[in-house]
Structure formats: C-alpha cells, structure tokens
Design a protein around this motif. Structure first.
Motif, PDB file in Angstrom:
ATOM      1  N   VAL A   2     -46.707  28.107 -29.667  1.00  0.00           N
ATOM      2  CA  VAL A   2     -46.686  28.475 -28.217  1.00  0.00           C
ATOM      3  C   VAL A   2     -45.997  27.140 -27.478  1.00  0.00           C
ATOM      4  CG1 VAL A   2     -48.293  28.722 -26.442  1.00  0.00           C
ATOM      5  CG2 VAL A   2     -48.667  29.962 -28.578  1.00  0.00           C
ATOM      6  N   VAL A   3     -46.629  26.240 -27.667  1.00  0.00           N
ATOM      7  CA  VAL A   3     -46.215  24.726 -27.217  1.00  0.00           C
ATOM      8  C   VAL A   3     -45.037  24.365 -27.567  1.00  0.00           C
ATOM      9  CG1 VAL A   3     -46.884  22.500 -26.579  1.00  0.00           C
ATOM     10  CG2 VAL A   3     -48.675  24.064 -26.649  1.00  0.00           C
ATOM     11  N   ALA A   4     -44.717  23.996 -28.937  1.00  0.00           N
ATOM     12  CA  ALA A   4     -43.386  23.147 -29.498  1.00  0.00           C
ATOM     13  C   ALA A   4     -42.438  23.757 -29.425  1.00  0.00           C
ATOM     14  CB  ALA A   4     -43.950  22.678 -30.692  1.00  0.00           C
ATOM     15  N   THR A   8     -53.685  21.162 -39.339  1.00  0.00           N
ATOM     16  CA  THR A   8     -54.699  21.059 -38.335  1.00  0.00           C
ATOM     17  C   THR A   8     -54.770  19.600 -37.980  1.00  0.00           C
ATOM     18  OG1 THR A   8     -56.095  22.878 -39.367  1.00  0.00           O
ATOM     19  CG2 THR A   8     -57.157  21.047 -37.897  1.00  0.00           C
ATOM     20  N   LEU A   9     -54.564  18.562 -38.909  1.00  0.00           N
ATOM     21  CA  LEU A   9     -54.462  17.057 -38.481  1.00  0.00           C
ATOM     22  C   LEU A   9     -53.450  16.710 -37.547  1.00  0.00           C
ATOM     23  CD1 LEU A   9     -55.828  15.489 -41.867  1.00  0.00           C
ATOM     24  CD2 LEU A   9     -56.825  15.855 -39.892  1.00  0.00           C
ATOM     25  N   GLN A  10     -52.137  17.405 -37.910  1.00  0.00           N
ATOM     26  CA  GLN A  10     -51.036  17.108 -37.443  1.00  0.00           C
ATOM     27  C   GLN A  10     -51.184  17.496 -35.733  1.00  0.00           C
ATOM     28  OE1 GLN A  10     -47.788  19.977 -37.565  1.00  0.00           O
ATOM     29  NE2 GLN A  10     -46.113  18.444 -37.602  1.00  0.00           N
ATOM     30  N   MET A  11     -51.678  18.773 -35.473  1.00  0.00           N
ATOM     31  CA  MET A  11     -52.101  19.331 -34.304  1.00  0.00           C
ATOM     32  C   MET A  11     -53.173  18.423 -33.285  1.00  0.00           C
ATOM     33  SD  MET A  11     -54.023  22.799 -32.730  1.00  0.00           S
ATOM     34  CE  MET A  11     -55.591  21.820 -32.983  1.00  0.00           C
ATOM     35  N   VAL A  12     -54.066  17.793 -34.085  1.00  0.00           N
ATOM     36  CA  VAL A  12     -55.020  16.919 -33.538  1.00  0.00           C
ATOM     37  C   VAL A  12     -54.218  15.886 -33.065  1.00  0.00           C
ATOM     38  CG1 VAL A  12     -56.764  15.445 -34.065  1.00  0.00           C
ATOM     39  CG2 VAL A  12     -56.993  17.733 -34.717  1.00  0.00           C
ATOM     40  N   TRP A  13     -53.408  15.204 -33.734  1.00  0.00           N
ATOM     41  CA  TRP A  13     -52.469  13.933 -33.333  1.00  0.00           C
ATOM     42  C   TRP A  13     -51.621  14.329 -32.164  1.00  0.00           C
ATOM     43  CZ3 TRP A  13     -52.264   9.031 -33.690  1.00  0.00           C
ATOM     44  CH2 TRP A  13     -51.222   8.368 -33.497  1.00  0.00           C
ATOM     45  N   GLY A  66     -55.450  29.074 -43.870  1.00  0.00           N
ATOM     46  CA  GLY A  66     -56.230  28.400 -42.597  1.00  0.00           C
ATOM     47  C   GLY A  66     -55.123  27.772 -41.680  1.00  0.00           C
ATOM     48  N   GLY A  67     -55.379  26.903 -40.654  1.00  0.00           N
ATOM     49  CA  GLY A  67     -54.411  26.292 -39.888  1.00  0.00           C
ATOM     50  C   GLY A  67     -53.939  26.889 -38.874  1.00  0.00           C
ATOM     51  N   LEU A  68     -54.672  28.251 -38.372  1.00  0.00           N
ATOM     52  CA  LEU A  68     -54.059  28.959 -37.375  1.00  0.00           C
ATOM     53  C   LEU A  68     -54.067  28.475 -36.119  1.00  0.00           C
ATOM     54  CD1 LEU A  68     -53.414  31.770 -37.065  1.00  0.00           C
ATOM     55  CD2 LEU A  68     -55.693  32.651 -36.504  1.00  0.00           C
ATOM     56  N   SER A  69     -54.850  27.410 -35.542  1.00  0.00           N
ATOM     57  CA  SER A  69     -54.873  26.846 -34.349  1.00  0.00           C
ATOM     58  C   SER A  69     -53.747  25.921 -34.520  1.00  0.00           C
ATOM     59  CB  SER A  69     -56.063  25.905 -34.287  1.00  0.00           C
ATOM     60  OG  SER A  69     -57.305  26.638 -34.311  1.00  0.00           O
ATOM     61  N   THR A 111     -51.106  13.233 -26.027  1.00  0.00           N
ATOM     62  CA  THR A 111     -50.670  13.687 -24.979  1.00  0.00           C
ATOM     63  C   THR A 111     -51.764  13.890 -23.806  1.00  0.00           C
ATOM     64  OG1 THR A 111     -50.409  16.002 -25.597  1.00  0.00           O
ATOM     65  CG2 THR A 111     -48.608  14.916 -25.601  1.00  0.00           C
ATOM     66  N   THR A 112     -52.979  13.986 -24.426  1.00  0.00           N
ATOM     67  CA  THR A 112     -54.151  14.309 -23.526  1.00  0.00           C
ATOM     68  C   THR A 112     -54.932  12.917 -23.451  1.00  0.00           C
ATOM     69  OG1 THR A 112     -55.392  15.253 -25.317  1.00  0.00           O
ATOM     70  CG2 THR A 112     -54.149  16.806 -23.865  1.00  0.00           C
ATOM     71  N   LEU A 113     -55.236  12.326 -24.566  1.00  0.00           N
ATOM     72  CA  LEU A 113     -56.106  11.301 -24.534  1.00  0.00           C
ATOM     73  C   LEU A 113     -55.511   9.997 -23.854  1.00  0.00           C
ATOM     74  CD1 LEU A 113     -57.912  11.557 -27.749  1.00  0.00           C
ATOM     75  CD2 LEU A 113     -58.534  12.446 -25.561  1.00  0.00           C
ATOM     76  N   THR A 114     -54.971   9.844 -22.723  1.00  0.00           N
ATOM     77  CA  THR A 114     -54.039   8.790 -22.051  1.00  0.00           C
ATOM     78  C   THR A 114     -54.844   7.921 -21.274  1.00  0.00           C
ATOM     79  OG1 THR A 114     -53.596  10.501 -20.343  1.00  0.00           O
ATOM     80  CG2 THR A 114     -52.190  10.414 -22.397  1.00  0.00           C
ATOM     81  N   SER A 115     -56.185   8.070 -21.154  1.00  0.00           N
ATOM     82  CA  SER A 115     -56.784   7.103 -20.337  1.00  0.00           C
ATOM     83  C   SER A 115     -58.194   7.128 -20.664  1.00  0.00           C
ATOM     84  CB  SER A 115     -57.111   7.504 -18.777  1.00  0.00           C
ATOM     85  OG  SER A 115     -57.522   8.804 -18.481  1.00  0.00           O
TER      86      SER A 115
END
Length: 203
Positions: free
Chosen positions: A47-49, A137-142, A37-40, A147-151
């Motif tokens: 793709v990003v890092a 998966t948890l690392q990706m969520v973190w 698992g962990g494909l996401s 970077t997105t939950l900034t406000s």
C-alpha cells in the motif's frame, strides 16, 4: 522549498485512485505473500512502498484505527484502504482479494496438514515461514519508525505505549486513555502551526 510549502504542494495533489480490480489483485497478492504471518508488513509494503496509495503516517493512522475497532485487524485495514480508494466497491474488492484465495488454499492445506502433521520436514518449512514473517514485521517497524518518530513527543508516546501495553500489560483502552489525549493535543498544535506557516508563505 520550506516544509510548510512542500506540504501545501503535497496537499494539492489529486487523491490516489485505483480500480476495484487493482485493489482486489493487490490485496490478493498481500494475502498470498503472508504465509506464516507478517500480514501487516506486507500490507505496508504494497500500500505504501509499491502502490503509493498512502504515506507511512496515513498508513500508521489507519492501522491504529483498525486495531482499536473490533474484528480482525487486517480485514479492517483492507476495508479502510479499499473504501478510501474506491468507496464501497473498493472495500468489497479489497475484502474479496484478501480472503478468497487464502480460504481456498486453507481448505487444501488443512487436508494436507492432517495427513502429514507428524512430518519433521513440514514443521521445518513452517518454521521458515514464521522466521520470514518476523523479519518482515521488524522491517515494517523500522521503516515506519524512521518516518514517524521524528521528534521527541512521538518518541515519548511510543515509549509510554510500549511500557503500558507491552510491559505492564495494560489493556489497550487504558493505554489509549493515558496516551491519546497527549497525542491528539500535540498533533492538533502541530497542524495549527503548519497551517499558520503555509498562510504566511501564501502570496
């Protein structure tokens, strides 16, 4: 340099590009790294890092779109990223890279599993793969959350989505109908204010 000017400079950068071969190799690496698992998480890592083909916000938007659409999420993501980078050739390359080798491996592994399915050692190995996938998966969520939950607004939308879909078990479409209008309005207003700020700093 203000945030608005920095974003203007970022917007002027040429869009990322990759050859069909680079896309196929990357998605092949993603698929072969995702045992258990962990494909996401691996998709985000590559793709990003590593490749810098998208930033976190764009990748998260792509993931959201691909989850809404019918079909396997990661297949949709591969087609999305491949199309963005190199059009139809990129989409085909990403899809081929994602599924070709795993399909061949799966045929062989399925045969081995049928032969050794009662082996305790095999089940321990699979449990280890699953644990690694959960950690990724948890690392990706973190990383994505930082970077997105900034406000306050993204945090509220995140919490509402978690409650509606994760706790109350609302269907995805109901959750989207309840939260998407607020998210779209907030994003539109934010983009409008940034555009005004960029215009104010223009010479």
């Amino acid at each position: 340099m203000t945030e608005a000017v920095a974003e203007e400079v970022e917007a002027e950068k040429p869009p990322p590009h990759a050859t069909a071969w680079e896309i196929a190799v990357t998605f092949n690496e993603i698929s072969l790294s995702s045992f258990g698992g962990g494909l996401s998480a691996w998709s985000r890592e590559m793709v990003v890092a590593r490749r810098k083909w998208m930033d976190d916000a764009e990748f998260l938007s792509a993931m959201t779109i691909c989850r809404i659409l019918p079909g396997a999420n990661q297949v949709n993501v591969a087609v999305f990223v491949g199309t963005k980078l190199a059009g139809a050739r990129g989409a085909f390359a990403a899809l081929a890279g994602l599924i070709a080798m795993p399909t061949l491996l799966l045929v062989g592994i399925a045969a081995l599993y049928a032969a050794f399915q009662h082996s305790h050692a095999l089940h321990h190995v699979l449990d280890g793969f699953a644990a690694a996938a959960v950690a990724m998966t948890l690392q990706m969520v973190w990383k994505t959350g930082r970077t997105t939950l900034t406000s306050i607004v993204p945090i509220i939308l995140f919490a509402a989505t978690f409650v509606f879909n994760g706790l109350l078990r609302w269907p995805l479409w109901w959750t989207l109908l309840a939260t998407a209008p607020f998210g779209i309005a907030w994003a539109w207003n934010r983009a409008h204010r940034k555009a005004l700020a960029v215009k104010a700093h223009a010479p």
